[in-house]
Design an enzyme around this catalytic site. Sequence first.
Site, PDB file in Angstrom:
ATOM      1  N   GLN A 116      15.619  -7.931  -3.009  1.00 24.63           N
ATOM      2  CA  GLN A 116      14.346  -8.651  -2.872  1.00 24.63           C
ATOM      3  C   GLN A 116      14.026  -9.427  -4.152  1.00 24.63           C
ATOM      4  O   GLN A 116      13.581 -10.578  -4.113  1.00 24.63           O
ATOM      5  CB  GLN A 116      13.227  -7.653  -2.579  1.00 24.63           C
ATOM      6  CG  GLN A 116      11.826  -8.251  -2.653  1.00 24.63           C
ATOM      7  CD  GLN A 116      10.764  -7.270  -2.177  1.00 24.63           C
ATOM      8  OE1 GLN A 116      10.574  -7.119  -0.991  1.00 24.63           O
ATOM      9  NE2 GLN A 116      10.089  -6.615  -3.092  1.00 24.63           N
ATOM     10  N   HIS A 170       4.510   1.787  -8.045  1.00 26.09           N
ATOM     11  CA  HIS A 170       3.540   0.694  -8.036  1.00 26.09           C
ATOM     12  C   HIS A 170       2.688   0.735  -9.314  1.00 26.09           C
ATOM     13  O   HIS A 170       2.392  -0.297  -9.906  1.00 26.09           O
ATOM     14  CB  HIS A 170       2.602   0.803  -6.828  1.00 26.09           C
ATOM     15  CG  HIS A 170       3.290   0.743  -5.496  1.00 26.09           C
ATOM     16  ND1 HIS A 170       3.455   1.852  -4.705  1.00 26.09           N
ATOM     17  CD2 HIS A 170       3.843  -0.296  -4.815  1.00 26.09           C
ATOM     18  CE1 HIS A 170       4.076   1.504  -3.582  1.00 26.09           C
ATOM     19  NE2 HIS A 170       4.335   0.211  -3.622  1.00 26.09           N
ATOM     20  N   VAL A 184      11.149   3.597 -10.897  1.00 26.88           N
ATOM     21  CA  VAL A 184      10.504   4.865 -11.238  1.00 26.88           C
ATOM     22  C   VAL A 184      11.010   5.922 -10.262  1.00 26.88           C
ATOM     23  O   VAL A 184      11.059   5.684  -9.050  1.00 26.88           O
ATOM     24  CB  VAL A 184       8.970   4.751 -11.176  1.00 26.88           C
ATOM     25  CG1 VAL A 184       8.316   6.089 -11.484  1.00 26.88           C
ATOM     26  CG2 VAL A 184       8.487   3.681 -12.144  1.00 26.88           C
ATOM     27  N   GLN A 203       8.079  -9.065   7.987  1.00 26.94           N
ATOM     28  CA  GLN A 203       9.289  -8.580   7.317  1.00 26.94           C
ATOM     29  C   GLN A 203       9.852  -7.325   7.968  1.00 26.94           C
ATOM     30  O   GLN A 203      10.850  -6.784   7.503  1.00 26.94           O
ATOM     31  CB  GLN A 203       9.029  -8.352   5.827  1.00 26.94           C
ATOM     32  CG  GLN A 203       8.161  -7.154   5.490  1.00 26.94           C
ATOM     33  CD  GLN A 203       7.818  -7.143   4.008  1.00 26.94           C
ATOM     34  OE1 GLN A 203       7.081  -7.986   3.517  1.00 26.94           O
ATOM     35  NE2 GLN A 203       8.388  -6.203   3.277  1.00 26.94           N
ATOM     36  N   GLY A 237       0.817  -1.215   0.000  1.00 25.39           N
ATOM     37  CA  GLY A 237       0.000   0.000   0.000  1.00 25.39           C
ATOM     38  C   GLY A 237       0.847   1.259   0.000  1.00 25.39           C
ATOM     39  O   GLY A 237       2.037   1.206  -0.332  1.00 25.39           O
ATOM     40  N   ALA A 238       0.210   2.407   0.360  1.00 26.64           N
ATOM     41  CA  ALA A 238       0.840   3.725   0.216  1.00 26.64           C
ATOM     42  C   ALA A 238       1.387   3.846  -1.204  1.00 26.64           C
ATOM     43  O   ALA A 238       2.573   4.113  -1.424  1.00 26.64           O
ATOM     44  CB  ALA A 238       1.922   3.950   1.279  1.00 26.64           C
ATOM     45  N   SER A 276       7.326   4.493  -0.740  1.00 26.07           N
ATOM     46  CA  SER A 276       6.239   4.833   0.180  1.00 26.07           C
ATOM     47  C   SER A 276       6.785   5.621   1.365  1.00 26.07           C
ATOM     48  O   SER A 276       6.064   6.377   2.001  1.00 26.07           O
ATOM     49  CB  SER A 276       5.570   3.559   0.704  1.00 26.07           C
ATOM     50  OG  SER A 276       5.138   2.784  -0.389  1.00 26.07           O
ATOM     51  N   ARG A 277       8.054   5.420   1.654  1.00 27.74           N
ATOM     52  CA  ARG A 277       8.651   6.082   2.822  1.00 27.74           C
ATOM     53  C   ARG A 277       8.946   7.561   2.565  1.00 27.74           C
ATOM     54  O   ARG A 277       9.169   8.310   3.513  1.00 27.74           O
ATOM     55  CB  ARG A 277       9.952   5.379   3.218  1.00 27.74           C
ATOM     56  CG  ARG A 277       9.716   4.004   3.817  1.00 27.74           C
ATOM     57  CD  ARG A 277      11.018   3.427   4.344  1.00 27.74           C
ATOM     58  NE  ARG A 277      10.784   2.375   5.304  1.00 27.74           N
ATOM     59  CZ  ARG A 277      10.647   1.093   4.989  1.00 27.74           C
ATOM     60  NH1 ARG A 277      10.715   0.714   3.737  1.00 27.74           N
ATOM     61  NH2 ARG A 277      10.428   0.195   5.938  1.00 27.74           N
ATOM     62  N   HIS A 279       2.266   4.616  -5.140  1.00 26.46           N
ATOM     63  CA  HIS A 279       2.784   5.762  -5.899  1.00 26.46           C
ATOM     64  C   HIS A 279       3.031   5.300  -7.326  1.00 26.46           C
ATOM     65  O   HIS A 279       2.685   4.166  -7.693  1.00 26.46           O
ATOM     66  CB  HIS A 279       4.050   6.296  -5.231  1.00 26.46           C
ATOM     67  CG  HIS A 279       5.071   5.237  -4.919  1.00 26.46           C
ATOM     68  ND1 HIS A 279       5.741   4.536  -5.895  1.00 26.46           N
ATOM     69  CD2 HIS A 279       5.501   4.716  -3.739  1.00 26.46           C
ATOM     70  CE1 HIS A 279       6.564   3.668  -5.337  1.00 26.46           C
ATOM     71  NE2 HIS A 279       6.426   3.748  -4.026  1.00 26.46           N
TER      72      HIS A 279
HETATM   73  P1  AMP Z   1       6.211  -2.145  -1.537  1.00 29.76           P
HETATM   74  O1  AMP Z   1       4.780  -1.674  -1.475  1.00 29.76           O
HETATM   75  O2  AMP Z   1       7.198  -1.095  -1.125  1.00 29.76           O
HETATM   76  O3  AMP Z   1       6.419  -3.484  -0.894  1.00 29.76           O
HETATM   77  O4  AMP Z   1       6.519  -2.349  -3.075  1.00 29.76           O
HETATM   78  C1  AMP Z   1       5.736  -3.190  -3.877  1.00 29.76           C
HETATM   79  C2  AMP Z   1       6.427  -3.397  -5.194  1.00 29.76           C
HETATM   80  O5  AMP Z   1       6.600  -2.146  -5.842  1.00 29.76           O
HETATM   81  C3  AMP Z   1       7.822  -4.010  -5.018  1.00 29.76           C
HETATM   82  O6  AMP Z   1       8.021  -4.984  -6.041  1.00 29.76           O
HETATM   83  C4  AMP Z   1       8.724  -2.824  -5.209  1.00 29.76           C
HETATM   84  O7  AMP Z   1      10.009  -3.166  -5.706  1.00 29.76           O
HETATM   85  C5  AMP Z   1       7.954  -2.014  -6.227  1.00 29.76           C
HETATM   86  N1  AMP Z   1       8.381  -0.613  -6.193  1.00 29.76           N
HETATM   87  C6  AMP Z   1       8.397   0.197  -5.105  1.00 29.76           C
HETATM   88  N2  AMP Z   1       8.917   1.404  -5.443  1.00 29.76           N
HETATM   89  C7  AMP Z   1       9.244   1.339  -6.754  1.00 29.76           C
HETATM   90  C8  AMP Z   1       9.842   2.246  -7.684  1.00 29.76           C
HETATM   91  N3  AMP Z   1      10.195   3.475  -7.335  1.00 29.76           N
HETATM   92  N4  AMP Z   1      10.016   1.830  -8.955  1.00 29.76           N
HETATM   93  C9  AMP Z   1       9.664   0.566  -9.322  1.00 29.76           C
HETATM   94  N5  AMP Z   1       9.103  -0.331  -8.497  1.00 29.76           N
HETATM   95  C10 AMP Z   1       8.903   0.037  -7.238  1.00 29.76           C
END
Ligand code: AMP
Length: 281
Positions: free
Chosen positions: A153, A37, A178, A61, A31-32, A188-189, A34
């Site tokens: 990851q 995602h 991105v 995690q 979630g959160a 998200s942070r 952007h």
């Molecule tokens: P998260 O919600 O942070 O667990 O991220 C979910 C998925 O989105 C993971 O596969 C992340 O690697 C991917 N993701 C998060 N930020 C980016 C970004 N800036 N560019 C590409 N993929 C992203």
Amino acid sequence: MEIFKYSASISKEISSLKNHGISFGFVPTMGALHEGHASLIRKSKSENNFTVVSIFVNPTQFNNPGDLEKYPRTEKEDLKLIEDLGVDFVFMPEISEIYPEKDLRIFDFDGLDSVMEGQFRPGHFNGVAQVVSKLFKIIQPDKAYFGKKDFQQLAVIRMMNQKYFGNKNIKIVACDIVREADGLAMSSRNVRLSPEHRKSAVNISQTLFKYQKNNKNYTVNQLKNLVTKEIDADKNLKTEYFEIVDNTTLKPVEQIIPGKTTGCIAVFAGDVRLIDNVSFS
Ligand code: AMP
């Protein structure tokens, strides 16, 4: 768009559609949401009949309880974004649905999980594998989409898919990082950065880009020292690690092999921990 809270109901719906020849792409998230995602979701939509997005802040995690507590939650905005992108199914389970009992499984990733993030976030990748393996079993997608932003990851998930799922049914698709207009990797942070720390955070990607471009002028050790020194020269930033590693083994290299080597970094901007990486060519 249909929202599911229960594993049994989404599994049943997906398997009946798969029997009718519908292909499924899956984008796991916490979630959160952007644009990062959104790019994964768009890619999934372009390659599959149906796209499933999961939103689940996975407690196993987070090695630091404060980090879990402070993790941003923006459910209403997330659902709007997902709906606007034309997602078919959303899976938003409660914690008790995913972990009716404590997950005691320990995964073995041949050391991939013990370097870099693994060194500073012990147990993190085991937690990631616990949740992603459960989600893979529930969703049974044809393809699953992960961002290269989380470089380590991605390597761990690929190995999990190979070692624990026989690399048979699910294709892992890696998606480019991105970035914001100034180069900061979307995360998200980032919303937790103060205006001052947000300004400083641009130095992370800019320093990485500078040495990515000029890498041939330096040894690996020089690159490591220069990147760390230049980032830490900003009083708002503190590098936790900068490693230059082999793309497959994630082991530190002594020499850059173009196309096979990546520089991975974790930096604290105040109390917000940011990660980024660049590949060397
Ligand atoms: P998260 O919600 O942070 O667990 O991220 C979910 C998925 O989105 C993971 O596969 C992340 O690697 C991917 N993701 C998060 N930020 C980016 C970004 N800036 N560019 C590409 N993929 C992203």
